[in-house]
Design an enzyme around this catalytic site. Structure first.
Site, PDB file in Angstrom:
ATOM      1  N   TRP A   9       0.766  -1.247   0.000  1.00 28.54           N
ATOM      2  CA  TRP A   9       0.000   0.000   0.000  1.00 28.54           C
ATOM      3  C   TRP A   9       0.798   1.299   0.000  1.00 28.54           C
ATOM      4  O   TRP A   9       0.234   2.364   0.217  1.00 28.54           O
ATOM      5  CB  TRP A   9      -1.013  -0.010   1.132  1.00 28.54           C
ATOM      6  CG  TRP A   9      -0.456  -0.147   2.522  1.00 28.54           C
ATOM      7  CD1 TRP A   9      -0.223  -1.308   3.196  1.00 28.54           C
ATOM      8  CD2 TRP A   9      -0.097   0.907   3.423  1.00 28.54           C
ATOM      9  NE1 TRP A   9       0.269  -1.043   4.449  1.00 28.54           N
ATOM     10  CE2 TRP A   9       0.359   0.294   4.617  1.00 28.54           C
ATOM     11  CE3 TRP A   9      -0.112   2.300   3.332  1.00 28.54           C
ATOM     12  CZ2 TRP A   9       0.801   1.042   5.718  1.00 28.54           C
ATOM     13  CZ3 TRP A   9       0.331   3.039   4.434  1.00 28.54           C
ATOM     14  CH2 TRP A   9       0.776   2.409   5.604  1.00 28.54           C
TER      15      TRP A   9
ATOM     16  N   ASP B  82       0.584  -5.330  13.705  1.00 31.22           N
ATOM     17  CA  ASP B  82       0.280  -4.476  12.551  1.00 31.22           C
ATOM     18  C   ASP B  82       1.472  -3.627  12.142  1.00 31.22           C
ATOM     19  O   ASP B  82       1.319  -2.491  11.716  1.00 31.22           O
ATOM     20  CB  ASP B  82      -0.947  -3.577  12.845  1.00 31.22           C
ATOM     21  CG  ASP B  82      -1.507  -2.932  11.579  1.00 31.22           C
ATOM     22  OD1 ASP B  82      -1.065  -3.302  10.476  1.00 31.22           O
ATOM     23  OD2 ASP B  82      -2.364  -2.044  11.702  1.00 31.22           O
TER      24      ASP B  82
END
Lengths: 249, 536
Positions: free
Chosen positions: B246, B307
């Site tokens: 991303w 994460d």
């Protein structure tokens, strides 16, 4: 087609019903942690998104508008809509979010009416605190403190005010280049400047690099401790009065 | 085709004659210009400034001695809603920006006046799971500008007029696939990364033909059955394994390798059903730009449960190591460690802690973290540094070849990590937990200068809060950076001393760039919902 024996179906239904009875808040919390906590934090205390643990949500004064915000987002803000949620899920989430800003008062032994007299009189609390539009501005507005804070917190604030000072009321001391000393609460701060409000309500805007000294007094409050000033039963009364303050006029 | 081209050329010559030197649109942005982007600092031709992702401008008109006089020259209010995180491009008199949710605007670089805009309407059913509705920038090649959309399309627009040349669906947004990253344009191709790691997508990197929009290859970052690395996934967990691509990666024209970062494995905070290292998540992958083949990988955080995506910008440098010239890649990772690797092989060279962390004793000789006990998310919550947003995040670092320092915007912040159940449902959040981040005075930020060869911190500029803005360094010996409180500021690149600051009135959540207007250096940055351009 998977056949489920009738008895098992009944048992499953019972489990589901029990879970539902355990309160929409439980499933609301699970949904909140999945969909909302990334910005609003677990517990809704705010992070990238605003603090939701407040009595009145600016964009969602009632349940209906809160549900609308969850579904459609808030235009021109970073709050996205969430079409993925079904009606039941939105209902659980609304119940949960509404619960965040409300602290259960628990049992309060004191007498609220007597607490109000102490607040206005012997304690002189109104010199520094606004309640329902009346009072001084050195300390936080307490008009909704009963829905924001629990009794333990309120009691601690009276006996040990420095234990948990709100971010906008951190006591700061600065010495300017010409030796002038300024003390007050921190109203705002960035990496280069700080804005203080002194005891007289005057704002001081200071450039950090020009200061000889700059000290944030974490753990200290401008508020005096009432331990010894008020009797234990009087403190109970003030706590009872504060707990009744729900921001309703 | 040749005939048509000749006519087009004649027409262009005629037009140039008519327009004189009004606006320079028409000069092709060739691949050769992109390779040599650093040698034309009047423009800013690609997301990170050059293929090596230095976000460095050699311009030196604005320098330590005069930066105190820097002032806004124009402001463009986009009128957009949401979050403006765009990193502009500047090409021959035109600035190109993206704005949320899916708009490209071309601005006259001298005045900020709008030349054209193009928007792709976003469907009411749009899914952006786990990230804000934003767009971080675009790419340019030939006569087109390219950008990705939140509903997972890649779009090519004529750079002179904004007319649509082509658009192609990259993947199904209903499954959570989305695009916020700027594409990377290389020789005839547009490289596109995707988001969706919080929805349990299977990550990939795509290449599209820049002229036709045809997809040339797709390389999954989570290997399927029979592919190397598949054994690092338990059962079918690879199908929903994450590993999103991303942010914009880097490119080495000499080796024809794309060096690209990958995101977290899914679900984020509950790794119970995906035991194993979960390749190639939280890693750098080197991909052959012609074939799409993965040539090497290096995983920073095996079996991540915090994460800690590794999508941060990989910075390519050529330096001498132990008397030998080597091609290197440096990366300040979200997991709070700085890494230096050989970019031809992925060989691990060194790591150092550049920000507070409480999850690893260190990094071993192979580059693998030595885990500390009791640092994974729990039902009750577990306080660990850094926060899930990491020690740094999507905003860019900058490398100055003049100082040899990597400038990184650092978030000094811990989080209480929670773990919950995670059941995959297509197009729904698949995260398995959450965080309660330390906030207010318990968190802070910094701009930190790291020696790219040793990992040693050379200086530190403290920030009031953890930043969401990237860094630009310049030939004038300056480092530009921004804050969440709206400060846009300049530091001395050698010492970190603050030399200038301007209050923009809106949080700076973007990456600065530098360029020239009529031979004069300017700096641009997005703040709040506006573009600010500064000059002397």
């Amino acid at each position: 087609m998977i056949r489920i024996p009738l008895l098992l179906t009944v048992a499953l239904a019972a489990i589901v019903t029990t879970a539902a009875a355990a309160g929409a808040q439980t499933s609301g919390k699970v949904l909140f942690d999945a969909h909302c906590a990334r910005c609003h934090n677990v517990g809704g205390t705010g992070g990238e998104g605003p603090n939701l643990a407040v009595p009145v949500l600016r964009h969602a004064p009632d349940d209906e508008s809160l549900a609308a915000v969850m579904r459609g987002g808030i235009p021109n803000t970073e709050m996205p809509g969430n079409f993925m949620l079904g009606d039941a899920e939105v209902t659980s989430l609304v119940t949960y979010v509404r619960s965040l800003g409300r602290v259960e008062p628990g049992s309060v032994p004191g007498d609220a009416a007597s607490g109000k007299s102490l607040f206005d009189g012997k304690g002189a609390c109104a010199v520094c605190h606004i309640v329902d539009g009346v009072g001084g501005t050195v300390g936080p507005d307490l008009s909704s403190v009963g829905v924001l804070r629990g009794t333990d917190y309120l009691r601690e604030s009276l006996s040990d005010p420095g234990a948990s000072v709100p971010e906008k009321f951190v006591n700061v001391r600065a010495v300017t280049r010409d030796g002038t000393e300024v003390e007050g609460v921190r109203v705002n701060e960035d990496s280069f400047t700080v804005q203080l409000r002194d005891a007289r309500g005057r704002i001081h805007s200071l450039e950090k690099k020009t200061l000889r000294a700059f000290e944030k007094k974490f753990g200290e409050s401008l508020m005096p401790s009432y331990e010894g000033q008020l009797s234990p039963s009087e403190i109970d009364d003030v706590v009872a009065f504060l707990t009744d303050l729900k921001g309703e006029r | 085709m040749n005939v048509v081209r000749r006519h087009a050329l004649s027409a262009a010559l005629v037009l140039t004659g008519i327009l004189g030197d009004a606006i320079g649109v028409g000069a092709q942005v060739t691949y050769e210009r992109l390779v040599g982007a650093s040698s034309e600092p009047a423009n800013w031709l690609t997301y990170s400034g050059n293929y090596a992702s230095h976000r460095f401008s050699s311009l030196e008109q604005v320098n330590r001695d005069n930066v105190a006089s820097l002032r806004p020259v124009w402001v463009h209010q986009t009128g957009a809603g949401g979050r403006l995180e765009t990193s502009p491009l500047v090409v021959d008199g035109v600035m190109y920006i993206t704005q949320p949710p899916a708009t490209v605007a071309a601005l006259d670089v001298k005045t900020g006046r709008v030349l054209w805009t193009w928007s792709r309407p976003m469907p009411a059913s749009l899914k952006t799971i786990g990230f804000p509705r934003t767009n971080r920038g675009l790419a340019i090649l030939g006569e087109s500008v390219f950008f990705g959309t939140l509903d997972a399309y890649i779009v090519a627009l004529d750079r002179a007029t904004g007319s649509l040349r082509w658009q192609a669906r990259v993947e199904d947004n209903a499954l959570g696939y989305s695009i916020t990253a700027a594409p990377l344009a290389i020789d005839g191709k547009v490289i596109v990364g995707i988001s969706g790691g919080e929805a349990g997508v299977r990550g990939f990197l795509d290449a599209y033909d820049a002229v036709s929009g045809e997809r040339l290859w797709r390389t999954y970052t989570v290997p399927g059955p029979g592919e190397p690395g598949h054994e690092t996934w338990e059962g079918d967990s690879w199908r929903t394994g994450g590993g999103a691509t991303w942010l914009t990666g880097s490119y080495d024209p000499d080796t024809n390798l794309l060096i690209w970062g990958t995101g977290n494995p899914a679900p984020d905070w509950n790794g119970d059903d995906r035991k194993g290292d979960n390749l190639y998540t939280c890693a750098l992958v080197a991909i052959d730009a012609d074939s799409g083949a993965i040539e090497w990988h290096f995983q920073f955080t095996p079996h991540d449960v915090h994460d800690w995506d590794a999508n941060q910008i990989p910075v390519l440098v050529d330096e001498v190591v132990d008397g030998r010239a080597r091609k290197l890649v440096a990366l300040a990772n979200r997991n709070a460690f700085y890494y230096l690797l050989d970019r031809t092989s992925g060989e691990f060279l060194l790591a150092s802690e550049y920000s507070k962390q409480t999850w690893a004793r260190g990094i071993d000789e192979s580059g693998r973290p030595l885990l500390l006990p009791d640092t994974t998310p729990t039902e009750e919550g577990n306080l660990v540094w850094p926060s899930l947003q990491g020690a740094t995040n999507w905003f860019s670092p900058s490398f100055s070849p003049k100082t040899g320092l990597l400038y990184v915007a650092v978030r000094e912040m811990g989080s209480v990590y929670f773990k919950t159940e995670a059941d995959y449902e297509p197009g729904k959040p698949f995260m398995g937990g959450g965080e309660r981040a330390l906030a207010g005075d318990e968190a802070a930020g910094a701009i930190r200068a790291i020696d790219i060869m040793t990992g040693e911190t050379k200086w530190n500029f403290e920030q009031h809060s953890p930043p969401w803005a990237g860094v630009l360094s310049t030939g004038g010996g300056l480092v530009f950076a921004g804050s969440g409180e709206g400060n846009f500021f300049a530091l001395d690149a050698d010492s970190g001393e603050a030399l200038w600051q301007f209050q923009t009135g809106g949080a700076v959540r973007s990456n600065p760039i530098a360029f020239e207007i009529e031979g004069k250096q300017h700096i641009a940055v997005a703040a709040g919902l506006s573009i600010f351009v500064f000059g002397l």
